[in-house]
Design an enzyme around this catalytic site. Structure first.
Site, PDB file in Angstrom:
ATOM      1  N   GLN A 213     -19.776 -28.195  15.788  1.00  0.00           N
ATOM      2  CA  GLN A 213     -21.227 -28.224  15.993  1.00  0.00           C
ATOM      3  C   GLN A 213     -21.781 -26.807  16.110  1.00  0.00           C
ATOM      4  O   GLN A 213     -21.044 -25.847  16.317  1.00  0.00           O
ATOM      5  CB  GLN A 213     -21.545 -28.999  17.281  1.00  0.00           C
TER       6      GLN A 213
ATOM      7  N   ASP B 159     -19.715 -37.778  29.524  1.00  0.00           N
ATOM      8  CA  ASP B 159     -20.763 -36.764  29.394  1.00  0.00           C
ATOM      9  C   ASP B 159     -20.813 -36.320  27.932  1.00  0.00           C
ATOM     10  O   ASP B 159     -20.567 -35.167  27.597  1.00  0.00           O
ATOM     11  CB  ASP B 159     -20.453 -35.585  30.323  1.00  0.00           C
ATOM     12  N   SER B 160     -21.128 -37.255  27.072  1.00  0.00           N
ATOM     13  CA  SER B 160     -21.148 -36.981  25.637  1.00  0.00           C
ATOM     14  C   SER B 160     -22.467 -36.349  25.238  1.00  0.00           C
ATOM     15  O   SER B 160     -23.458 -36.461  25.945  1.00  0.00           O
ATOM     16  CB  SER B 160     -20.994 -38.306  24.888  1.00  0.00           C
TER      17      SER B 160
END
Lengths: 285, 285
Positions: free
Chosen positions: B39, B162-163
């Site tokens: 990302q 906690d994506s």
């Protein structure tokens, strides 16, 4: 093409929440742009939020998220007062608060808006005001709220302060003297509910307000609720009464609501640790 | 100067919440801009929010408002489990969730983050991860959460998801199969808490998720809390367990919190009328 006053280009409108951050909307269609004797008024359509009303560059209402604010300013007070019959709305020229008040079996709702141009464009461009005006219980008065309450000859069970921010025409509606006058027209069981700002962006303003409200009213409590287009996405409201304690809210069904319900009402009075400290609030859990 | 990939000029960053609206930040200082194998990663300083971490153009964390999200993902589950000792965090490479977990008297907290570059920059540019890593109870593992739980040899009392959003590297963490695997490593009293999106912007995604979670877990509940920089300013979280009911939360004091407290915990489970209908939720009031 820039409009310096409204701080945006015509294809995009932005509202600053601090000097360095804020929210932006693409303008699909500019519906109305004008300036009344009190403030700039702008109405546009956004593909996501639908129609948006801005006063002095601040979002007041959008079709998609207005229910959060209008329901939470109105129903906590209306459901806490044991039998609210006479309601006064100060500000709220767009008619959303009036619409919510009229869901209740009241006798009279008086809306006092200082800016007749807000009433005019709201009636023309938003659906609520025109509908509410047809209700025989509703009375619309164009006047300065501060002057109206000075001369009011009757008392009210619930008073709803749907002001804009403490700059511009609403500044007097955030001042100590206004609340001192307001106390005089409140019925013995009366409750005032007012929007007081963002607990995240305006915590210092809230703390100042708490201080003088607590000097005027034996009963002061704060509560919160989401409003996606308002700064920080969460808004704070104040409850005031001449009695130190508030009754438990009535648990009667209300038709047509999208946000408010009895558990939401209870949960709204649970303030964050930071806000409790800031407001020196000893709200019962 | 424009960077097409990150959709902003260097002096301003914006995040779109829909195609036609969103939030903007002035960039006082660009701290880091890079692209890991998973990302884009961007860190900048804003005068109001302080340091901001964005992944794939979406705000993950800001110094000023991160406590809302981190406290509300962690403490409801930690205070509801009767005695949480072994904690698993999936994602959360910035370390904020780990910091909150370590406030509790646990034995072990395992953080599994897929992107070692997120861990590296978080340790360098945010204060929490480096501090948390010094705690002997904390273990950091660089791995795909989905692979880790497939091979995990022990069970966990609390699992915190906690994506980031269900696009990019986190997509598997939002899928049905992931939760089926997760169920196998949950202790008998175990609770999973996961962030599931904005009740305002992502209601359809939430409804889909509710449907498959309810097929997998006998106990599923949703709760909400404010996060000023997330779309709409209110975030939704899901609770899951292999038991149909959740115990009453413990009422023990926790030091150093800014948002969470027991009334806030209770209030967070009060869902709006619209969300209750959307989620077909029969949550007890």
């Amino acid at each position: 093409m820039k409009d310096e006053t409204l701080n945006h280009s015509v294809d995009e409108v932005r509202e600053y929440h601090s000097d360095s951050c804020g929210i932006f909307f693409r303008v699909e269609r500019s519906v109305y742009r004008g300036r009344s004797q009190f403030q700039s008024i702008e109405i546009f359509d956004n593909p996501f939020f639908g129609r948006v009303l801005m006063l002095d560059g601040l979002v007041q209402t959008t079709i998609r998220d207005e229910h959060y604010y209008h329901e939470m300013l109105v129903h906590p007070a209306m459901m806490t007062h044991p039998d609210p019959k006479r309601i006064l709305i100060i500000g709220g020229g767009d008619g959303g608060v009036l619409r919510e008040v009229l869901r209740h079996p009241i006798e009279k709702a008086v809306l006092v808006e200082i800016d007749d141009q807000v009433l005019d464009v709201s009636e023309k461009y938003f659906p609520w005001l025109a509908a509410a005006k047809k209700d025989p219980r509703a009375e619309i008065i164009v006047d300065d709220g501060n002057v109206y309450i000075e001369n009011a000859s009757c008392s009210f069970d619930v008073v709803l302060i749907d002001s804009s921010d403490p700059v511009g025409p609403s500044s007097v509606l955030h001042a100590r003297d206004f609340y001192i006058r307001l106390k005089k027209i409140l019925s013995p069981e009366g409750i005032i509910a007012a929007q007081v700002g963002s607990p995240f962006f305006h915590a210092a303003v809230l703390a100042d307000k708490k201080e003088f409200l607590a000097e005027i009213f034996p009963g002061v409590r704060f509560y919160v609720g989401p409003v996606p287009t308002y700064p920080g996405g969460t808004w704070c409201y104040a409850f005031m009464s001449v009695k130190p304690d508030f009754p438990e809210p009535r648990n009667e069904p209300l038709e047509g609501l999208k946000y408010y319900n009895p558990p939401v009402h209870q949960g709204a009075f649970a303030l964050s640790e930071a806000l409790k400290i800031r407001l020196d609030a000893d709200q019962p859990d």
